[in-house]
Motif scaffolding. Structure first.
Motif, short mmCIF file in Angstrom:
data_model
loop_
_atom_site.label_atom_id
_atom_site.label_comp_id
_atom_site.label_asym_id
_atom_site.label_seq_id
_atom_site.Cartn_x
_atom_site.Cartn_y
_atom_site.Cartn_z
N MET A 135 82.76 76.41 31.58
CA MET A 135 83.02 76.03 30.35
C MET A 135 83.56 77.12 29.61
SD MET A 135 79.33 73.96 29.49
CE MET A 135 78.39 75.36 29.72
N ASP A 136 84.58 76.81 28.64
CA ASP A 136 85.02 77.62 27.68
C ASP A 136 84.09 77.93 26.18
OD1 ASP A 136 87.52 78.57 28.68
OD2 ASP A 136 88.20 76.39 28.41
N LYS A 137 83.54 76.79 26.00
CA LYS A 137 82.63 76.79 24.79
C LYS A 137 80.99 76.36 25.17
CE LYS A 137 86.16 76.00 21.35
NZ LYS A 137 86.78 75.12 20.44
N LEU A 138 80.15 76.84 24.51
CA LEU A 138 78.84 76.42 24.66
C LEU A 138 78.76 74.57 24.16
CD1 LEU A 138 76.60 79.11 23.82
CD2 LEU A 138 76.40 77.92 26.15
N GLN A 139 79.57 74.39 23.31
CA GLN A 139 79.69 73.03 22.71
C GLN A 139 79.72 72.17 23.85
OE1 GLN A 139 81.01 75.48 21.52
NE2 GLN A 139 80.62 75.51 18.76
N GLU A 140 80.25 72.43 25.03
CA GLU A 140 80.44 71.51 26.06
C GLU A 140 79.34 71.28 26.94
OE1 GLU A 140 83.63 73.07 28.59
OE2 GLU A 140 84.62 74.10 26.88
N LEU A 141 78.15 71.78 26.49
CA LEU A 141 76.81 71.80 27.20
C LEU A 141 76.40 70.20 27.08
CD1 LEU A 141 74.65 72.99 28.95
CD2 LEU A 141 73.61 73.99 27.08
N PRO A 142 76.36 69.63 25.96
CA PRO A 142 75.84 68.18 26.09
C PRO A 142 76.42 67.40 26.80
CG PRO A 142 75.62 69.12 23.81
CD PRO A 142 76.64 70.11 24.82
N LEU A 143 77.79 67.61 26.92
CA LEU A 143 78.78 66.67 27.62
C LEU A 143 78.40 66.93 29.22
CD1 LEU A 143 81.13 64.71 27.48
CD2 LEU A 143 82.58 66.52 27.56
N THR A 144 78.13 68.08 29.76
CA THR A 144 77.95 68.51 30.81
C THR A 144 76.63 68.04 31.33
OG1 THR A 144 79.03 70.67 30.87
CG2 THR A 144 77.58 70.27 32.40
N ILE A 145 75.58 68.04 30.58
CA ILE A 145 74.25 67.38 30.55
C ILE A 145 74.43 65.90 30.93
CG2 ILE A 145 71.92 67.05 29.80
CD1 ILE A 145 72.19 69.47 28.53
N CYS A 146 75.39 65.21 30.15
CA CYS A 146 75.42 63.81 30.09
C CYS A 146 76.10 63.42 31.34
CB CYS A 146 76.40 63.33 28.90
SG CYS A 146 76.90 61.60 29.09
N ARG A 147 77.11 64.26 31.91
CA ARG A 147 77.80 63.84 33.12
C ARG A 147 76.91 64.08 34.29
NH1 ARG A 147 83.26 67.03 31.56
NH2 ARG A 147 84.42 65.41 30.69
N LEU A 148 75.94 65.06 34.36
CA LEU A 148 75.16 65.22 35.52
C LEU A 148 73.90 64.23 35.71
CD1 LEU A 148 74.61 69.14 35.25
CD2 LEU A 148 75.69 67.94 36.94
#
Length: 519
Positions: A135-148
């Motif tokens: 990830m480039d930004k921590l703001q991507e974390l919720p999107l990552t969790i959603c996908r997983l």
């Protein structure tokens, strides 16, 4: 099928904090993000590698305690060693664990390694690259969790992307309203952010829940144009709207055109006039308060206009703009006609009947097909207000309805009457409003007029907090309202979809069966 994300560990280097008191870090966006995870029942921890200075360790521990995170010391950040140490510390957790640490060598800046902790399973000696996300930004974390989580769950889930101001979001989230793991009725909540491309996030969303009034830049109510052209939203909200208009897989729980009436107090008052159709002989009346729109407080015929509108002092004066702008809640109670002169309430304004209601307000919340209510202390009757105004400086009583609503003295309801709420009547009004406004989640305020017993609806608002209702009742009803809206939308879509046809002969047979004619 894998396991849903149940834990997130963030390397302390990613906090980007400065040495100082942990209270100073309350507004840190990274900590705000971690709180979202914690409120979503995802175990959350800040890790640090030994050795580290005592001062830094104390700060990290104080920060973790302040925000109810865990603080995990690790001997190394190596992806060969850390998973085993984490698995040992979190042996009581069953699920996928995300471990985030800085990627010093190249861009992207953050490595997110994921592994599972489950009974009768062991963490592998090293994490393969296939178990890493960058990830480039921590703001991507919720999107990552959603996908997983969507990948890990075999049954269909509905992803609800939501957007509202941070303080409102945290208020909902800490009550458990926005879980990132599936609810019992199959919803996953994804916090949207305008710091990332909105199109990338909405590719994962099935439905959008928004508090669009938090994204209003300006409202022009005097324009003769359509409402959608009179309200200016933030750039991010405009981008979100364009995406929804061009992608039919994603829709709003409540579209913008459905919330326009609640932005305009005059429009709502005019709509509420239709409540008269619900009234019948032999029971209480439900109605709108008497009202009048004024564009200037210096109108020469103002007294006559007030009389014609069945208004007398005291009365309450509200800005016509109901929300979304700074002074939408700057109001006044006027005790004398001369108080209108130079009144400090934004124009245009709505002058509204002041209803004597024994200082009792009934707040109603509509969550889909369910209606809840709570009782709150409210402003005193007119006689008490008038006596109070004579003791203080003469003139109107100015207040902000979000901050300083004048309320009656505790246990001293003026008038002393027992108010009898006709719940059946108000439930009918709730169904009527649902149909007229086309809203799924909204609230309205009811006062009962002393003497007449009239049930007067004095305010309507979109996506209220419904915080007076116990969370264990309100939150499941909130989820059900969203899910039923999704199901209803799917049924409508299915009903208008053309039937599959394999051939021209099949088309003709279908037409014959339906009794259709060929044009």
């Amino acid at each position: 099928m894998g396991l849903a994300v149940r834990g997130v560990i963030l390397d302390h280097v990613l906090l980007q904090y400065g040495i100082g008191h942990p209270e100073n870090c309350k507004s840190n966006p990274t900590l705000s993000l971690l709180r979202k995870l914690r409120f979503s029942n995802i175990h959350t921890a800040i890790s640090y590698r030994l050795p580290l200075s005592t001062e830094q360790i104390n700060l990290l521990q104080a920060m973790a305690e302040l925000h109810s995170f865990e603080c995990l010391p690790l001997t190394a950040s190596s992806l060969d060693i850390a998973p085993h140490e984490i698995a040992h510390a979190w042996a009581h957790i069953s699920g996928t664990i995300l471990y985030l640490l800085p990627n010093h060598d190249s861009s992207p800046k953050i490595t997110c390694a994921f592994f599972s902790i489950a009974p009768d399973a062991e963490v592998t000696s090293s994490l393969h690259k296939s178990n890493r996300i960058y990830m480039d930004k921590l703001q991507e974390l919720p999107l990552t969790i959603c996908r997983l989580n969507k990948k890990a769950i075999s049954t269909d889930v509905v992803t609800v992307g939501y957007i509202m101001k941070p303080s409102r979001e945290e208020d909902f989230a800490k009550r458990g309203a926005f879980p990132m793991c599936p609810t019992l009725n199959g919803l996953i909540f994804l916090p949207l952010t305008f710091e990332l491309p909105i199109s990338t996030q909405l590719e994962e969303a099935d439905v959008i829940l928004h508090k669009a009034t938090d994204e209003i830049v300006s409202i022009e109510l005097n324009s003769s144009s359509e409402p959608s052209n009179r309200i200016a939203y933030t750039t991010g909200m405009q981008e979100l709207q364009r995406y929804i208009e061009n992608h039919n897989h994603c829709f709003e729980v409540d579209p913008l055109n459905s919330i326009y009436p609640v932005l305009d107090r005059l429009k709502i008052q005019q709509i509420l006039l239709g409540l008269k159709d619900l009234n019948a002989e032999g029971r209480c009346t439900v109605r709108a308060p008497h009202f009048l729109k004024v564009s200037s407080f210096d109108e020469p015929d103002l007294v006559q206009r007030l009389h014609d509108a069945k208004l007398s002092v005291p009365c309450i004066v509200k800005p016509q703009v109901a929300c979304g702008v700074a002074d939408a809640h700057s109001m006044a109670i006027v005790f004398r006609v001369e108080d209108f002169k130079d009144l400090n309430v934004p124009l245009p304004a709505v002058v509204q009947e002041y209803v004597d209601h024994s200082s009792t307000l009934f707040k109603f919340y509509v969550l889909g097909e369910r209606v809840f209510h709570a009782v709150k202390k409210s402003t005193p009757n007119a006689d008490i207000l008038i006596k109070s105004s004579k003791k203080s400086a003469p003139g109107p009583l100015l207040f902000d309805s979000l901050k300083s609503l004048p309320t009656a003295i505790a246990n001293k309801h003026s008038g002393g009457q027992d108010l009898c709420l006709d719940l059946g009547l108000v439930n009918e009004a709730a169904k009527w409003l649902t149909r007229i406004l086309g809203l799924t989640i909204f609230g309205f305020d009811v006062v009962i007029q002393e003497g007449s017993g009239d049930h007067v609806i004095v305010d309507v608002n979109y996506l209220p907090s419904f915080k007076e209702i116990p969370d264990d009742v309100a939150i499941p009803a909130f989820w059900d309202a969203i899910k039923k809206k999704v199901d209803s939308k799917a049924m409508k879509h299915a009903s208008v979809a053309p039937p599959p046809m394999d051939s021209v002969d099949g088309q003709e047979k279908n037409k014959c069966k339906a009794g259709a004619s060929v044009v």
